[in-house]
Scaffold this active site. Structure first.
Site, PDB file in Angstrom:
ATOM      1  CB  ALA A   1      -0.904  -0.056   1.156  1.00 16.97           C
TER       2      ALA A   1
ATOM      3  CB  ALA B   1      -0.651   6.626   2.026  1.00 13.21           C
ATOM      4  CB  SER B   2      -0.106  11.556   1.034  1.00 13.27           C
ATOM      5  OG  SER B   2      -0.567  11.516   2.188  1.00 13.27           O
ATOM      6  CB  ILE B   3       2.796  10.754   4.695  1.00 16.09           C
ATOM      7  CG1 ILE B   3       2.389  11.985   4.550  1.00 16.09           C
ATOM      8  CG2 ILE B   3       4.056  10.408   5.816  1.00 16.09           C
ATOM      9  CD1 ILE B   3       1.882  12.698   5.937  1.00 16.09           C
TER      10      ILE B   3
ATOM     11  CD  GLN C   1       6.723   2.341  -0.519  1.00 12.89           C
ATOM     12  OE1 GLN C   1       6.303   2.859  -1.739  1.00 12.89           O
ATOM     13  NE2 GLN C   1       7.885   1.468  -1.049  1.00 12.89           N
ATOM     14  CB  VAL C   2       2.459  -0.473   4.496  1.00 17.08           C
ATOM     15  CG1 VAL C   2       2.362  -1.814   5.199  1.00 17.08           C
ATOM     16  CG2 VAL C   2       1.934   0.828   5.189  1.00 17.08           C
TER      17      VAL C   2
ATOM     18  CE  LYS D   1       2.534   5.578   7.684  1.00 15.82           C
ATOM     19  NZ  LYS D   1       1.332   5.987   8.662  1.00 15.82           N
TER      20      LYS D   1
ATOM     21  CG  ASP E   1      -6.061  10.756   8.122  1.00 17.55           C
ATOM     22  OD1 ASP E   1      -6.920  11.202   7.468  1.00 17.55           O
ATOM     23  OD2 ASP E   1      -4.984  10.510   7.670  1.00 17.55           O
TER      24      ASP E   1
END
Length: 509
Positions: A133, A135-137, A139-140, A155, A290
């Site tokens: 995955a 995201a904006s900040i 990844q995993v 992460k 969030d």
């Protein structure tokens, strides 16, 4: 630097929306009046060539937002949970921003892990997958701890993300400052304070040590909540740019077909999301801020699994009581009490008329409660309430911004599971339970006990403090003579500099 050079960043934002075709799509989705759409398009068209091109394979708005950077992506993530604002088609497009962004190379992630944890990846993990995955900040990656065999999620922050966020936030500060100077009526909203609050939240998200601590605290607070789970952090495999949590399998809360395949009742699931948020906010004063679909999954047993603890909200006990009383007053249609709470908390200036304010609140609540369940919206209530409080001189409460924003996001998530959910019916038992425990006789005795404990700790200092205060009252000090202020001159020079910079920028463009 928060100077006029940020004007270029703002111009390029509009240019990117125009170049990618996002300007037209966004204006239509937001139901902007045709005349304003025409003005926006005419003003943006000459600058379109200055915008970022973005990824042509993406829908226009998603393409523009991803091209502009992480701060804009965060904003898009919020809108993705609000189909009642941007429409279902646009909301579905924006869900791409939640957990489907392009990953960065695994080699870079491994290098970050090794630099942060000061050991080779292969010495720490027997398995380390490609990104699962992004995201904006961060990844995993899915991994397995070599020493224990535990399956974990690792992460890793995106390279250069801190610098990119600072650039965007500086542009936001510049825009807020210009708005305050050019539109004095907006100062009551404290745009600069709002951006400062946003900066504090986001910059905290960029230090994964703080997120690890948040995950641990949130897991401890919610351990007894039925149907809710928080993966436990692995402290010795976490640092500033790396965080390791226990692996938790589930389907996205935004995938209704997959949820139905699990046999989970989406109506009950939507109610549980809303109830859990209110419990965490009111009971603990510490909540996940969030809670979009990308950060929530559903386990095989129907439990909600929370991820991504970079943005957490915290409110003190007094503010919790104020917020609960306001909600409770609206639920019971006791607008007089809602008005009194605003005055007691200092949210509305004391020189305003409480009866008039109560009547104005009635004009907010009655139309909302007269709607059918599928049309009752927290976003609509907050919008109407904003208009009323503006008339009565209420300033923006930065401590409530995150709470209100999250409430709107959570409502959007609940409606995506059950469009006909009645948020007031779901909220009422949670709020009533908190009111009963926090404002009754038992709560009064508890507060008196806490006050006595504080006085006992400071007891030895009380006589001296009282004596010093009495001396100051009997012998008032003469204020020093006023000194000549150079502030007007400084403002004139600063204004001239800004004007000159703007003119130069326009000429260059």
């Amino acid at each position: 630097m928060r100077g006029p050079h940020n004007l270029w960043r703002l111009i390029r934002t509009g240019a990117t929306f125009e170049r990618t075709g996002a300007m037209r799509s966004a204006l239509e989705a937001m139901n902007v009046p045709p005349r304003l759409r025409f003005v926006a398009r005419v003003m943006g068209w000459p600058f379109a060539w200055l915008g970022h091109k973005g990824d042509p394979s993406l829908p226009p708005v998603t393409r523009a937002i991803t091209a502009l950077g992480p701060a804009y992506i965060k904003f898009g993530q919020i809108l993705s949970t609000r189909p009642d604002i941007v429409g279902f088609e646009m909301a579905n497009q924006l869900r791409y921003l939640q957990d489907q962004l392009p990953p960065f190379p695994t080699e870079q992630a491994r290098a970050t892990v090794e630099a942060e944890l000061e050991q080779p990846v292969d010495a720490l993990f027997s398995e380390f997958s490609a990104p699962v995955a992004a995201a904006s900040i961060a990844q995993v990656h899915r991994a397995r701890v070599r020493e224990t065999g535990e399956e974990v999620a690792v992460k890793v922050l995106r390279p250069g993300i801190v610098k990119a966020f600072r650039r965007d936030i500086d542009a936001f500060y510049f825009a807020a400052g210009m708005i305050e100077r050019l539109l004095p009526s907006t100062r009551r909203l404290r745009p600069t304070d709002v951006i400062a609050h946003f900066e504090g939240v986001v910059m905290g998200e960029l230090d994964l040590r703080l997120e690890t601590a948040a995950a641990a605290e949130f897991a401890a607070n919610t351990e007894g909540d039925a149907g809710f789970r928080v993966p436990r952090p692995v402290w010795d495999l976490s640092g500033r740019s790396v965080m390791t949590l226990g692996w938790a399998e589930g389907v996205s809360l935004g995938d209704n077909d997959a949820i139905d395949a699990l046999g989970v009742d989406r109506t009950e699931l939507g109610e549980r999301v809303l109830e859990l948020f209110l419990k965490h906010a009111l009971r603990d004063g510490y909540f996940h801020a969030d809670m979009h679909q990308g950060n929530l999954k559903v386990g095989a047993g129907g439990e909600i699994i929370a991820y991504d603890f970079g943005i957490m909200g915290q409110i003190d006990e007094y503010t919790r009581r104020v917020y609960a009383e306001i909600l409770y007053g609206f639920i019971r249609k006791d607008y007089r009490r809602v008005a009194e709470v605003h005055f007691e908390a200092g949210y509305v200036p004391a020189d305003r008329d409480v009866e008039e304010f109560a009547r104005a609140l009635r004009s907010v609540g009655e139309p909302i409660f007269g709607m059918e369940a599928s049309r009752i919206s927290m976003a609509r209530l907050l919008n109407y309430l904003f208009e009323v409080t503006e008339r009565f001189g209420m300033e923006t409460r930065t401590e409530l911004i995150l709470l209100q924003r999250t409430m709107v996001v959570v409502e959007g998530v609940a409606r995506s599971l059950n469009p006909s959910i009645n948020i007031w019916r779901v909220a009422q038992p949670v709020v009533e339970d908190y009111i009963r425990k926090s404002l009754g006789p038992a709560a009064l005795m508890r507060d008196l006990g806490r006050a006595a404990m504080v006085l006992s700790r400071f007891g030895p200092h009380l006589p001296g403090a009282v004596e010093a205060a009495l001396i100051r009252v009997r012998q008032p000090q003469t204020p020093p003579p006023a000194r000549l202020s150079l502030a007007p001159v400084a403002w004139f020079i600063a204004g001239a500099a800004v004007t000159w910079a703007v003119l130069v920028t326009v000429l260059l463009v």
